[in-house]
Design an enzyme around this catalytic site. Structure first.
Site, short mmCIF file in Angstrom:
data_model
loop_
_atom_site.label_atom_id
_atom_site.label_comp_id
_atom_site.label_asym_id
_atom_site.label_seq_id
_atom_site.Cartn_x
_atom_site.Cartn_y
_atom_site.Cartn_z
N LYS A 49 6.54 -0.22 -4.05
CA LYS A 49 6.20 1.06 -3.44
C LYS A 49 7.20 2.09 -3.91
CE LYS A 49 3.30 2.53 -0.19
NZ LYS A 49 2.06 1.84 0.20
N ASP A 73 -0.57 7.35 -2.22
CA ASP A 73 -0.26 6.92 -0.86
C ASP A 73 -0.21 8.20 -0.02
OD1 ASP A 73 0.60 4.34 0.62
OD2 ASP A 73 2.10 5.77 1.27
N1 GLU Z 1 -1.09 3.12 -1.19
C1 GLU Z 1 -2.15 2.17 -1.00
C2 GLU Z 1 -1.67 1.03 -0.12
O1 GLU Z 1 -0.76 1.18 0.67
C3 GLU Z 1 -2.78 1.72 -2.31
C4 GLU Z 1 -1.86 1.04 -3.27
C5 GLU Z 1 -2.46 0.81 -4.64
O2 GLU Z 1 -3.62 1.12 -4.84
O3 GLU Z 1 -1.72 0.31 -5.49
O4 GLU Z 1 -2.21 -0.04 -0.12
#
Ligand code: GLU
Length: 406
Positions: free
Chosen positions: A100, A140
């Site tokens: 992340k 996100d």
């Molecule tokens: N931000 C989204 C999550 O928390 C998607 C992450 C992604 O697609 O890599 O799952």
């Protein structure tokens, strides 16, 4: 308790339930990247922001997870979110580890040019560590497809080539996938429909958060005949026990910037949304919304976590004792990363699928994972969150073992 301590507590509880002992490796992120992100403001002054990318675990494949722009971003939050991506990707059986990123900034205070510059500058700082076979970011909280487009463009300039699989959640015109924009919500819908076969509760729904995930969720459920009695955004909430006209709420949100300007409802606070008399509560905003302070006041029979980490560890214990069914974030919101995975596969193939094909495959992934959790829940007599952590631990630790790390 910070979000990371919270997450590790949940891991330890699940490990105990299934007698898993060799999970120490999951208590530590593999790599933390901390950068300064410069921005020349429109008035000419240069300012700096903290940026992070945490690559938590890569035993099952390249690390994957979104990038958030939010003033409250800090290292413990990003570590927790990267840990949850590791669990989530394993629960839905994607060939990915977890990561992340975040920049501690309020994008709502930036001009379009400033937002583009922050997005490009963040990639300039982290580019050696990301790429289609290393670490693949995505949107996100407060980031979107346009920001992904700038980030991809910056990466491709630096590397002098075309690398569409370097980032997902892109606009369709530059390699995005059909269905990605609403996939987090749709994945949740598939899981909820499956869960309602098992746990028979009513169809009243309250949703906290009206961003991409929350608003799409409201729309899907409204169209399927659920009664959406309350929604909220950062400015507050609205409640009507007879149900809200979601099309209208979306229109008002687009026009005025907030759902609170919808007229046919009572104005309530964000906290009140959580405590309403409802069958299903869907937190779709930020972490730690339900804590030991308000857990006792929650009346919903099902809490379906569309946000990441909305229920604290202590609140989870209180609610589980009370018999509230929690459909955990690491499954319920996994539709987003699942279609991100489909996007990446399409990018690597250079061959693109129809919207129906994407949604059909999404349904299969989400319902399979939910039924796997149910089996573990029966076997260990544990709640669904423990079941998800147990399944993920088994998968990640097996990969760690095969690589010879543990
Ligand atoms: N931000 C989204 C999550 O928390 C998607 C992450 C992604 O697609 O890599 O799952």
């Amino acid at each position: 308790m910070n979000p990371f301590e919270n997450a590790i507590n949940l891991l330890e509880r699940a490990a105990k339930k299934a007698n898993i002992n060799n999970f120490e490796v999951l208590k530590h992120p593999k790599r933390i990247i901390n950068v300064r992100v410069p921005l020349r403001r429109d008035d000419g002054k240069v300012v700096f922001f903290e940026g992070y990318r945490v690559q938590y675990n890569d035993a099952r494949g390249p690390t994957k997870g979104g990038i958030r722009f939010h003033p409250k971003v800090d290292l413990n939050e990003v570590k927790a979110l990267a840990f949850w991506m590791t669990i989530k990707n394993a629960v839905v059986d994607l060939p990915y580890g977890g990561a992340k990123g975040g920049v501690a900034i309020n994008p709502k205070e930036l001009s379009e040019r400033e937002l583009e510059q922050v997005s490009r500058n963040f990639i300039k700082e982290i580019h050696p560590f990301v790429g289609p076979n290393k670490d693949i970011p995505a949107p996100d909280v407060y980031t979107n497809d346009q920001i992904m487009a700038w980030m991809l463009d910056e990466f491709e300039k630096i590397n002098a080539g075309s690398y569409p699989g370097m980032i997902t959640g892109k606009p369709l015109d530059i390699g995005g996938s059909k269905g990605r924009a609403y996939s987090t919500a749709l994945g949740g819908v598939f899981v909820l429909e499956e869960a309602l076969k098992e746990f028979n509760v009513g169809k009243r729904v309250a949703i906290q958060g009206f961003g991409n995930a929350g608003a799409n969720m409201a729309k899907f459920l409204h169209d399927k005949g659920f009664k959406i009695i309350a929604v909220s955004d950062s400015k507050g909430g609205i409640y009507n026990k007879n149900g809200l006209d979601i099309e209208k709420v979306i229109e008002i949100k687009q026009k005025t910037g907030s759902v609170v300007n919808y007229s046919d409802a009572k104005k309530i606070t964000n906290e009140e949304v959580l405590e309403l008399e409802t069958d299903i509560l869907i937190p779709a905003a930020l972490e730690n919304q339900i804590t030991k302070e308000n857990a006792d006041k929650i009346k919903a029979k099902i809490i379906a976590e569309l946000a990441n980490g909305p229920v604290s560890f202590e609140a989870d214990e209180i609610l589980s004792k009370k018999g509230t069914i929690i459909i955990p974030d690491v499954l319920f919101n996994a539709g987003g990363v699942t279609v991100s995975y489909f996007e990446w596969v399409q990018n690597l193939y250079g061959y693109y699928w129809s919207e129906d094909e994407v949604n059909q495959r999404l349904k299969e992934k989400m319902t399979t994972a939910f039924n796997e959790l149910l089996k573990i829940h029966d076997k260990y007599n544990c709640n669904l969150r423990d079941a998800a952590y147990i399944l993920a631990m088994q998968r990640v630790l097996e990969a760690e073992k095969k690589r010879g790390y543990i």
